[in-house]
Write a protein that holds these residues in place. Structure first.
Motif, PDB file in Angstrom:
ATOM      1  N   GLN A  28      41.681  52.947  42.201  1.00 45.52           N
ATOM      2  CA  GLN A  28      40.479  52.142  42.014  1.00 45.52           C
ATOM      3  C   GLN A  28      39.352  52.894  41.313  1.00 45.52           C
ATOM      4  O   GLN A  28      39.330  54.119  41.243  1.00 45.52           O
ATOM      5  CB  GLN A  28      39.972  51.657  43.382  1.00 45.52           C
ATOM      6  N   ARG A  36      39.596  46.723  47.093  1.00 43.40           N
ATOM      7  CA  ARG A  36      38.666  46.478  46.000  1.00 43.40           C
ATOM      8  C   ARG A  36      39.203  45.448  45.003  1.00 43.40           C
ATOM      9  O   ARG A  36      38.456  44.623  44.485  1.00 43.40           O
ATOM     10  CB  ARG A  36      38.389  47.808  45.285  1.00 43.40           C
ATOM     11  N   THR A  37      40.491  45.481  44.723  1.00 42.21           N
ATOM     12  CA  THR A  37      41.065  44.589  43.715  1.00 42.21           C
ATOM     13  C   THR A  37      41.935  43.511  44.363  1.00 42.21           C
ATOM     14  O   THR A  37      43.010  43.185  43.866  1.00 42.21           O
ATOM     15  CB  THR A  37      41.893  45.394  42.700  1.00 42.21           C
ATOM     16  N   LEU A  40      43.088  40.714  42.036  1.00 48.28           N
ATOM     17  CA  LEU A  40      44.102  41.178  41.089  1.00 48.28           C
ATOM     18  C   LEU A  40      45.454  41.329  41.775  1.00 48.28           C
ATOM     19  O   LEU A  40      46.494  40.941  41.227  1.00 48.28           O
ATOM     20  CB  LEU A  40      43.662  42.509  40.465  1.00 48.28           C
ATOM     21  N   THR A  52      48.007  50.070  46.965  1.00 49.95           N
ATOM     22  CA  THR A  52      46.609  50.458  46.867  1.00 49.95           C
ATOM     23  C   THR A  52      46.268  51.360  48.045  1.00 49.95           C
ATOM     24  O   THR A  52      46.968  51.356  49.065  1.00 49.95           O
ATOM     25  CB  THR A  52      45.672  49.239  46.861  1.00 49.95           C
ATOM     26  N   CYS A  96      41.653  52.867  36.955  1.00 47.99           N
ATOM     27  CA  CYS A  96      40.401  52.301  36.454  1.00 47.99           C
ATOM     28  C   CYS A  96      39.270  53.304  36.656  1.00 47.99           C
ATOM     29  O   CYS A  96      39.028  53.732  37.789  1.00 47.99           O
ATOM     30  CB  CYS A  96      40.073  51.002  37.178  1.00 47.99           C
ATOM     31  N   ASN A 253      34.250  46.814  34.638  1.00 45.17           N
ATOM     32  CA  ASN A 253      34.773  46.332  35.915  1.00 45.17           C
ATOM     33  C   ASN A 253      35.591  45.060  35.757  1.00 45.17           C
ATOM     34  O   ASN A 253      35.636  44.213  36.662  1.00 45.17           O
ATOM     35  CB  ASN A 253      33.620  46.076  36.897  1.00 45.17           C
ATOM     36  N   ASN A 255      38.614  44.507  36.048  1.00 42.48           N
ATOM     37  CA  ASN A 255      39.651  44.336  37.070  1.00 42.48           C
ATOM     38  C   ASN A 255      39.149  43.511  38.256  1.00 42.48           C
ATOM     39  O   ASN A 255      39.938  42.867  38.953  1.00 42.48           O
ATOM     40  CB  ASN A 255      40.180  45.683  37.550  1.00 42.48           C
ATOM     41  N   THR A 256      37.834  43.512  38.491  1.00 49.09           N
ATOM     42  CA  THR A 256      37.270  42.714  39.583  1.00 49.09           C
ATOM     43  C   THR A 256      36.573  41.451  39.090  1.00 49.09           C
ATOM     44  O   THR A 256      36.493  40.473  39.830  1.00 49.09           O
ATOM     45  CB  THR A 256      36.271  43.548  40.413  1.00 49.09           C
ATOM     46  N   PRO A 259      40.098  39.099  37.279  1.00 53.25           N
ATOM     47  CA  PRO A 259      41.390  39.565  37.817  1.00 53.25           C
ATOM     48  C   PRO A 259      42.590  38.763  37.323  1.00 53.25           C
ATOM     49  O   PRO A 259      43.668  39.329  37.105  1.00 53.25           O
ATOM     50  CB  PRO A 259      41.213  39.423  39.328  1.00 53.25           C
TER      51      PRO A 259
END
Length: 275
Positions: A28, A36-37, A40, A52, A96, A253, A255-256, A259
């Motif tokens: 992350q 956090r993701t 995704l 993760t 990331c 950001n 990825n967030t 997603p």
């Protein structure tokens, strides 16, 4: 979803696994922990086994000696041990920002553990040659802002440094809320104090990247300003490993904030490089 705890040198790591298919480790950005993701992961769980984890010192990953500095070597060894614990062959990895730096060290030192690394906007001053010291100083100045005024002062400056514009949010609808609760504030404090220092003092791993057994795919966000150092680092990485930069939706950001679009891009990118 399954969860676990893995004792490593100087810490205990919390990790989570979900989905089915080839293993994809997500390392992350920023203060992000294993959750956090989450959006995704939801979008990819039908195609990959998602791994993760909380980096040491964040959320549920505890430090044996909190007073001891955390180094990039520690984070790299944590990722190595985590893959050794759960993987049965070379894995894919999405790194990331800060997580991309961990991925680059893993590819340089343990390239046999990774099939493909997507390194999205690595916060790696050592990729920037003559500008490296200026960006190390930039990280130090952000630490000084945090020491003087806390998160209300430091967070806007960090966003500017990374090319994030919080005044004009561009996001997909119906995202899982990520509130600024007490745990997240503690994670931010650890990130800025301990992990910015790890980034500033990181000597890098340039020599091991061009010959790594890992397929390294540099990436940037579509809306990330070309002037910020994380964008430039991705392009320097591309020149170093001889591969083009892959563009992902959103900015630093993405990825967030995007997603589902990221999930589509990840599928097509990994499929293209295995065709």
């Amino acid at each position: 979803m399954t969860t676990g705890l893995l004792p490593v040198d100087g810490a205990t790591l919390h990790f989570e696994q979900r989905g089915s298919g080839p293993l994809l480790l997500i390392s992350q950005s920023g203060e992000g922990d294993a959750g956090r993701t989450t959006d995704l992961v939801d979008a990819l769980a039908g195609d990959f086994t998602l791994l993760t984890y909380d980096r040491r010192g964040l959320s549920r990953s505890t430090l044996d000696h909190p007073e001891r500095p955390v180094t990039m070597a520690d984070h790299t060894d944590d990722a190595r041990r985590l893959l050794a614990h759960v993987a049965d062959g070379p894995a894919h990895m999405l790194g990331c920002s800060f997580g991309a730096v961990i991925g680059l060290h893993l590819a340089a030192g343990h390239g046999d553990l990774l099939d493909t690394l997507i390194a999205h906007e690595p916060v790696a001053p050592w990729l920037l040659d003559a500008e490296a010291d200026a960006h190390r100083r930039e990280l130090e100045e952000l630490q000084e802002l945090f020491a003087a005024g806390g998160l209300p002062v430091a967070l806007p400056a960090i966003a500017t440094s990374l090319g994030i514009d919080p005044t004009h949010p561009d996001t997909e609808p119906d995202l899982t809320p990520q509130p600024m609760d007490e745990q997240r504030r503690r994670n931010f404090a650890h990130f800025i104090t301990a992990e910015f220092t790890a980034l500033r003092t990181d000597p890098g791993c340039r020599a091991g990247l061009p010959t790594s057994a890992t397929r390294i795919l540099p990436a940037t966000g579509r809306t990330t300003p070309t002037t910020v150092f994380d964008y430039q680092a991705a392009h320097r990485l591309a020149a170093l490993v001889g591969r083009p930069v892959t563009t992902f939706p959103g900015g630093h950001n993405g990825n967030t904030t995007h997603p589902r679009a990221w999930a589509d891009r990840l599928r097509t990118t990994l499929a293209a490089h295995h065709a």
